[in-house]
Write a protein that holds these residues in place. Structure first.
Motif, PDB file in Angstrom:
ATOM      1  N   ASN A   6       0.828  -1.202   0.000  1.00 15.99           N
ATOM      2  CA  ASN A   6       0.000   0.000   0.000  1.00 15.99           C
ATOM      3  C   ASN A   6       0.871   1.265   0.000  1.00 15.99           C
ATOM      4  OD1 ASN A   6      -1.593   2.206   1.058  1.00 15.99           O
ATOM      5  ND2 ASN A   6      -3.067   0.706   1.793  1.00 15.99           N
ATOM      6  N   ILE A   7       0.498   2.243  -0.838  1.00 21.92           N
ATOM      7  CA  ILE A   7       1.248   3.503  -0.929  1.00 21.92           C
ATOM      8  C   ILE A   7       1.284   4.222   0.418  1.00 21.92           C
ATOM      9  CG2 ILE A   7       1.220   5.820  -1.939  1.00 21.92           C
ATOM     10  CD1 ILE A   7       0.243   4.539  -4.530  1.00 21.92           C
ATOM     11  N   TYR A   8       0.181   4.158   1.154  1.00 23.43           N
ATOM     12  CA  TYR A   8       0.133   4.801   2.472  1.00 23.43           C
ATOM     13  C   TYR A   8       1.197   4.202   3.398  1.00 23.43           C
ATOM     14  CZ  TYR A   8      -1.319   5.791   7.219  1.00 23.43           C
ATOM     15  OH  TYR A   8      -1.315   6.160   8.538  1.00 23.43           O
ATOM     16  N   PHE A   9       1.355   2.882   3.373  1.00 22.88           N
ATOM     17  CA  PHE A   9       2.339   2.221   4.227  1.00 22.88           C
ATOM     18  C   PHE A   9       3.769   2.619   3.851  1.00 22.88           C
ATOM     19  CE2 PHE A   9      -0.705  -1.556   5.089  1.00 22.88           C
ATOM     20  CZ  PHE A   9      -1.345  -0.824   6.060  1.00 22.88           C
ATOM     21  N   ARG A  10       4.011   2.812   2.560  1.00 18.69           N
ATOM     22  CA  ARG A  10       5.338   3.240   2.097  1.00 18.69           C
ATOM     23  C   ARG A  10       5.597   4.681   2.533  1.00 18.69           C
ATOM     24  NH1 ARG A  10       8.474   1.287  -2.238  1.00 18.69           N
ATOM     25  NH2 ARG A  10       7.893  -0.705  -1.347  1.00 18.69           N
ATOM     26  N   LYS A  11       4.590   5.556   2.398  1.00 18.18           N
ATOM     27  CA  LYS A  11       4.735   6.951   2.834  1.00 18.18           C
ATOM     28  C   LYS A  11       5.020   7.008   4.335  1.00 18.18           C
ATOM     29  CE  LYS A  11       1.903   9.382  -0.558  1.00 18.18           C
ATOM     30  NZ  LYS A  11       2.889  10.362  -1.003  1.00 18.18           N
ATOM     31  N   LYS A  12       4.294   6.213   5.087  1.00 14.19           N
ATOM     32  CA  LYS A  12       4.498   6.172   6.533  1.00 14.19           C
ATOM     33  C   LYS A  12       5.905   5.676   6.859  1.00 14.19           C
ATOM     34  CE  LYS A  12       3.270   6.257  10.873  1.00 14.19           C
ATOM     35  NZ  LYS A  12       3.020   7.477  11.596  1.00 14.19           N
ATOM     36  N   LYS A  67       8.361   8.539   6.377  1.00 13.81           N
ATOM     37  CA  LYS A  67       8.289   9.495   7.486  1.00 13.81           C
ATOM     38  C   LYS A  67       9.036   8.943   8.701  1.00 13.81           C
ATOM     39  CE  LYS A  67       3.838  11.415   6.110  1.00 13.81           C
ATOM     40  NZ  LYS A  67       2.404  11.452   6.436  1.00 13.81           N
ATOM     41  N   ASN A 124       0.863   0.099  10.564  1.00 13.20           N
ATOM     42  CA  ASN A 124       0.532   1.044   9.497  1.00 13.20           C
ATOM     43  C   ASN A 124       1.725   1.521   8.684  1.00 13.20           C
ATOM     44  OD1 ASN A 124       1.695   2.683  11.382  1.00 13.20           O
ATOM     45  ND2 ASN A 124       0.043   4.150  11.495  1.00 13.20           N
ATOM     46  N   GLU A 176       8.486  12.689  -2.691  1.00 14.20           N
ATOM     47  CA  GLU A 176       8.394  12.230  -1.298  1.00 14.20           C
ATOM     48  C   GLU A 176       9.316  13.041  -0.391  1.00 14.20           C
ATOM     49  OE1 GLU A 176       6.351   9.880   0.186  1.00 14.20           O
ATOM     50  OE2 GLU A 176       5.303   9.808  -1.726  1.00 14.20           O
TER      51      GLU A 176
END
Length: 139
Positions: A2-8, A11, A41, A105
């Motif tokens: 998931n893109i959200y998991f990669r973004k997290k 961070k 997450n 990113e």
């Protein structure tokens, strides 16, 4: 993944690098803290790969960054160093990720954690470096 998991994960990588740079805490302790806090997450595999990769290759990464900045890397804020180190490592090692994604990113993370104009600084450096890094063989 998931893109959200990669973004997290990105961070958390920046925060973990920042913590490591300032505290000199053990890498394993920092990893455990971020795993425990974010295991549900974030892309843990990606976090581990990039965080450990940056720590192990810090000197090489810093040498790659230096030509793109006007002052000594030691005079740059720690959060910007963390973002640059992560982004340069991704540019070198994560060839499957388009360089524009890595730049975007880095900019987005600098807007969250950096100073007011940090994103412009990060963008300028990554934009200049991305093409040169991707066209050289850094294996």
């Amino acid at each position: 993944m998931n893109i959200y998991f990669r973004k997290k994960a990105r961070k958390c990588i920046v925060q973990a690098l920042y913590s490591w740079q300032l505290s000199n805490n053990k890498i394993l302790d920092i990893k455990k803290y971020f795993y425990k806090k974010n295991k549900k997450n974030m892309d843990i595999k990606y976090f581990n790969e990039i965080f450990i990769g940056v720590v192990k290759n810090k000197k090489k990464i810093d040498l790659l960054i230096q030509p793109y900045i006007l002052k000594n890397l030691n005079r740059i804020r720690e959060i910007e160093k963390s973002i640059l180190r992560m982004s340069f490592y991704e540019l070198i090692k994560k060839i499957d990720i388009p360089y524009k994604v890595i730049i975007d990113e880095g900019i987005e993370i600098s807007k969250i954690f950096g100073s007011k104009n940090s994103h412009k600084f990060i963008n300028g450096i990554l934009d200049k470096a991305a093409y040169k890094i991707r066209t050289k063989n850094f294996k």
